[in-house]
Design a protein around this motif. Structure first.
Motif, short mmCIF file in Angstrom:
data_model
loop_
_atom_site.label_atom_id
_atom_site.label_comp_id
_atom_site.label_asym_id
_atom_site.label_seq_id
_atom_site.Cartn_x
_atom_site.Cartn_y
_atom_site.Cartn_z
N THR A 139 33.63 36.66 54.60
CA THR A 139 33.86 37.80 53.63
C THR A 139 35.09 37.71 53.08
O THR A 139 36.26 37.22 53.79
CB THR A 139 33.55 39.12 54.30
N THR A 175 38.20 40.23 50.65
CA THR A 175 38.55 41.50 49.81
C THR A 175 39.24 41.12 48.62
O THR A 175 40.24 40.59 48.68
CB THR A 175 39.35 42.60 50.61
N GLU A 222 43.18 44.55 44.75
CA GLU A 222 42.79 45.61 43.64
C GLU A 222 43.73 45.38 42.51
O GLU A 222 43.31 45.75 41.21
CB GLU A 222 43.52 46.93 44.38
N ASN A 256 27.48 37.78 47.54
CA ASN A 256 26.80 39.10 47.64
C ASN A 256 25.31 38.76 47.39
O ASN A 256 24.42 39.88 46.91
CB ASN A 256 27.10 40.31 46.88
N VAL A 270 31.32 40.70 41.71
CA VAL A 270 32.48 41.30 42.47
C VAL A 270 33.38 42.35 41.85
O VAL A 270 33.27 42.54 40.61
CB VAL A 270 33.40 40.12 43.15
N LYS A 271 34.06 43.23 42.64
CA LYS A 271 34.83 44.16 42.21
C LYS A 271 36.11 44.09 42.93
O LYS A 271 36.24 44.11 44.17
CB LYS A 271 34.13 45.80 41.89
N GLY A 304 39.37 45.30 44.92
CA GLY A 304 39.40 46.38 45.88
C GLY A 304 38.10 46.31 46.90
O GLY A 304 38.18 47.03 47.99
N GLU A 305 37.03 45.81 46.54
CA GLU A 305 35.89 45.58 47.60
C GLU A 305 35.80 44.38 48.39
O GLU A 305 36.54 43.34 47.77
CB GLU A 305 34.59 45.86 46.70
N THR A 306 35.21 44.56 49.45
CA THR A 306 34.98 43.15 50.36
C THR A 306 33.41 42.58 49.73
O THR A 306 32.45 43.12 49.83
CB THR A 306 34.77 43.68 51.72
N GLU A 307 33.72 41.37 49.62
CA GLU A 307 32.39 40.61 49.36
C GLU A 307 32.28 39.57 50.02
O GLU A 307 33.04 38.83 50.74
CB GLU A 307 32.76 39.99 47.85
N THR A 308 30.99 38.84 50.23
CA THR A 308 30.21 37.94 51.04
C THR A 308 30.11 36.56 50.31
O THR A 308 29.15 36.64 49.49
CB THR A 308 29.09 38.40 51.70
#
Length: 603
Positions: A76, A78, A81, A104, A126-127, A129-133
């Motif tokens: 994962t 992040t 931001e 994701n 993806v976005k 500030g978010e946590t992605e896999t």
């Protein structure tokens, strides 16, 4: 724990913001390549691995040297931001061999090839500030014909093929780029007109955009230029260099100019910016000589295979890449054949900075290479694809002074053109089309098939037997280049190559003298090997090294040579250094042997 290999992986096209993803990933071997059906895309993986080291290596923490038809990675991350509003690119510098990437749960990219980089645009996956896999599956079935270089097709390493590399083996990283952005610059030095020519492709170009480039040195700005970015598919910029600021790149003075490139919008605001560098040098052929900046420089090359005891094909550190060049220079060599491997780009960065001459080559071993009347076992289209990716990546590095897409192919068919010939010619023509500034050797050693190849060569190792007798034969074999009779590799009574037509000629593999000072019996080659009969003492090694080099240095028709090899690699113990890079010999003595002017340099 510190991040392994944290340095910026693309040193000739640098952006200020990036995120290194090296370090601990979840990992699992998928022996039956059934992981997708078994849910490995969705679940946590069983093991942990240190990226970017392959699972076969000790540095990875796995050290599994058996065959792995597929491997899986998961981690994962992040997204910072401050990257909001930009495209997020996921870069893989090299993954061996057939790779699929999900983020994701959404597939974002595929790539085939074990030696060249690829990029996944993560788009809407993806976005900020978010946590992605991120999940990666790398398939590496050893059975099909595919470029694999020196990776063994047996369980163990043997002869001149070694422990395999599976999966991720170079840096993984994230990079934010604007919606309109610069792509990799092609930098061409033009010494005759004292300028650099830049070809600068742009993604998602908008009306009114401009390109700006600034060349500088330690004294400040040397040249700058701007042009419209929205009128050509790949805009070009010229950066003329005033005579008082002109400084050529050479082994004696590897001067590099700094380069800044910016993409500007219609209002003149910077949209994207990258840093690079460039070396002003030329490579030309005159008669039998290859010249750098109009000067004959005898190429005292070493064969470098780029293997490491703890990292396999991955250097344990950036310093280790630089150190290998230092080791070669210390022994009197001024360059290398980068053999059966597309080296990490940071190696070329250090070569650029240190004035180290290199031939860019491809890891083409992996198909049989012996063509029967059935015309089978030919290189597939993936060879061309991956070789062109390598040239595209490395085109702008001044240290590269020649290309060679194949090594030691053997051609048995004499009475007709085969599809094997077509494949070799296709890669030769593609190389010449992609780069008109460097010489191209069609095949290193063995079977030369391209009449207009710029360079001709042979591989010549002395067989077992009396050294002085074999040395005399070695000298005789290479004594007739000036008469238009170059030595070529062949079978008895069977010629593999088209006739020599007077190109620059060199022996691109020779020596390979076996010596391991740590063995109790110097002549014992049961568990290791080198070429010919092993010397019985280190003094005898020096005598042989001197004699072999002297034959080629004293030949006025020879533009260079390539000695085998820089280091031992597993059981192949014929290096100047041990596998762990400790020296075997008096380096000053080796350097002195090679340092006297070659005959061709005195013309």
């Amino acid at each position: 724990m510190s991040i392994p290999r944290p340095e910026y992986p693309r040193p000739q096209f640098v952006r200020s913001e990036w995120l290194c993803l090296n370090g601990e990933w979840e990992f699992e071997s998928d022996q039956g390549d059934s992981g997708l059906e078994r849910g490995l895309l969705q679940r946590e993986l069983k093991d942990r691995i240190q990226v970017p080291f392959c699972p076969e290596s000790s540095l990875s923490g796995i050290e599994q040297t058996d065959f792995m038809l597929a491997v899986w990675y998961r981690r994962t991350v992040t997204i910072p931001e401050q990257w909001a509003g930009q495209r997020i690119l996921l870069h893989f510098q090299a993954v061996d061999y057939d790779t699929t990437v999900w983020v994701n749960g959404n597939e974002v990219g595929r790539h085939r090839g074990g030696f060249t980089p690829f990029t996944c645009d993560l788009g809407e996956s993806v976005k900020a500030g978010e946590t992605e896999t991120i999940v990666v599956r790398a398939r590496d079935d050893y059975r099909p014909a595919q470029p694999r270089g020196k990776q063994s097709q047996r369980y163990y390493n043997y002869a001149c093929v070694y422990t395999r590399t599976t999966g991720i083996w170079q840096t993984v990283w994230l990079e934010p780029v604007p919606l309109s952005s610069l792509r990799r610059t092609r930098i061409t030095p033009d010494v005759a007109n004292s300028k650099f020519r830049l070809e600068q492709p742009v993604t998602n170009i908008q009306p009114g955009m401009q390109l700006s480039a600034t060349l500088s040195d330690a004294a400040g700005v040397v040249a700058s230029a701007t042009c419209a970015a929205d009128l050509d598919f790949s805009p070009q910029l010229d950066l003329p260099i005033p005579a008082e600021r002109r400084r050529l790149w050479s082994p004696d003075d590897p001067h590099l100019y700094n380069l800044e490139i910016a993409l500007l919008d219609a209002e003149g605001k910077t949209v994207d910016r990258v840093s690079s560098y460039a070396g002003l040098r030329t490579v030309t052929i005159q008669g039998k000589a290859i010249k750098i900046n109009g000067k004959i420089i005898f190429q005292r090359l070493i064969l470098d295979q780029g293997y490491y005891p703890d990292g396999i094909m991955t250097a344990p550190s950036d310093e280790a890449l630089k150190r290998d060049i230092e080791l070669s220079l210390a022994a009197g060599f001024n360059g290398a054949r980068l053999h059966q491997k597309v080296f990490e780009e940071r190696f070329l960065y250090h070569a650029d900075k240190m004035g180290y001459l290199v031939w860019g080559e491809f890891a083409d071993w992996g198909f049989e290479g012996r063509v029967s009347w059935l015309d089978s076992n030919i290189p597939t289209i993936t060879y061309a694809t991956q070789w062109l990716e390598a040239i595209e990546r490395d085109y702008s590095h001044p240290a590269i002074i020649g290309w060679c897409p194949f090594n030691e192919n053997i051609q048995h068919v004499q009475d007709r053109i085969t599809t094997h010939d077509d494949a070799l010619r296709a890669l030769f023509l593609a190389t010449k089309a992609l780069d008109t500034t460097r010489p191209v050797l069609d095949i290193s050693g063995y079977s030369h098939r391209i009449p207009e190849a710029d360079v001709y060569d042979s591989h010549d190792y002395l067989p077992a037997g009396g050294f002085q007798q074999e040395l005399a034969k070695f000298k005789e074999r290479h004594a007739h280049v000036g008469e238009g009779k170059a030595y070529t590799n062949r079978e008895p009574n069977h010629e593999w190559s088209i006739p020599y037509r007077g190109q620059p000629y060199f022996v691109s593999e020779f020596g390979g003298l076996w010596w391991n000072p740590e063995r109790a019996k110097p002549g014992d080659q049961q568990s290791s090997w080198g070429y010919g009969t092993a010397p019985q003492s280190v003094e005898e090694f020096y005598e042989r090294f001197d004699a072999l080099c002297s034959v080629l240095l004293d030949d006025p028709q020879m533009f260079g040579y390539c000695y085998t090899q820089l280091t031992d690699v597993f059981i192949e113990q014929n290096g100047i250094y041990l596998f762990d890079r400790r020296p075997k010999f008096d380096l000053e003595r080796l350097r002195k042997i090679q340092s006297r002017p070659a005959k061709i340099e005195q013309q």
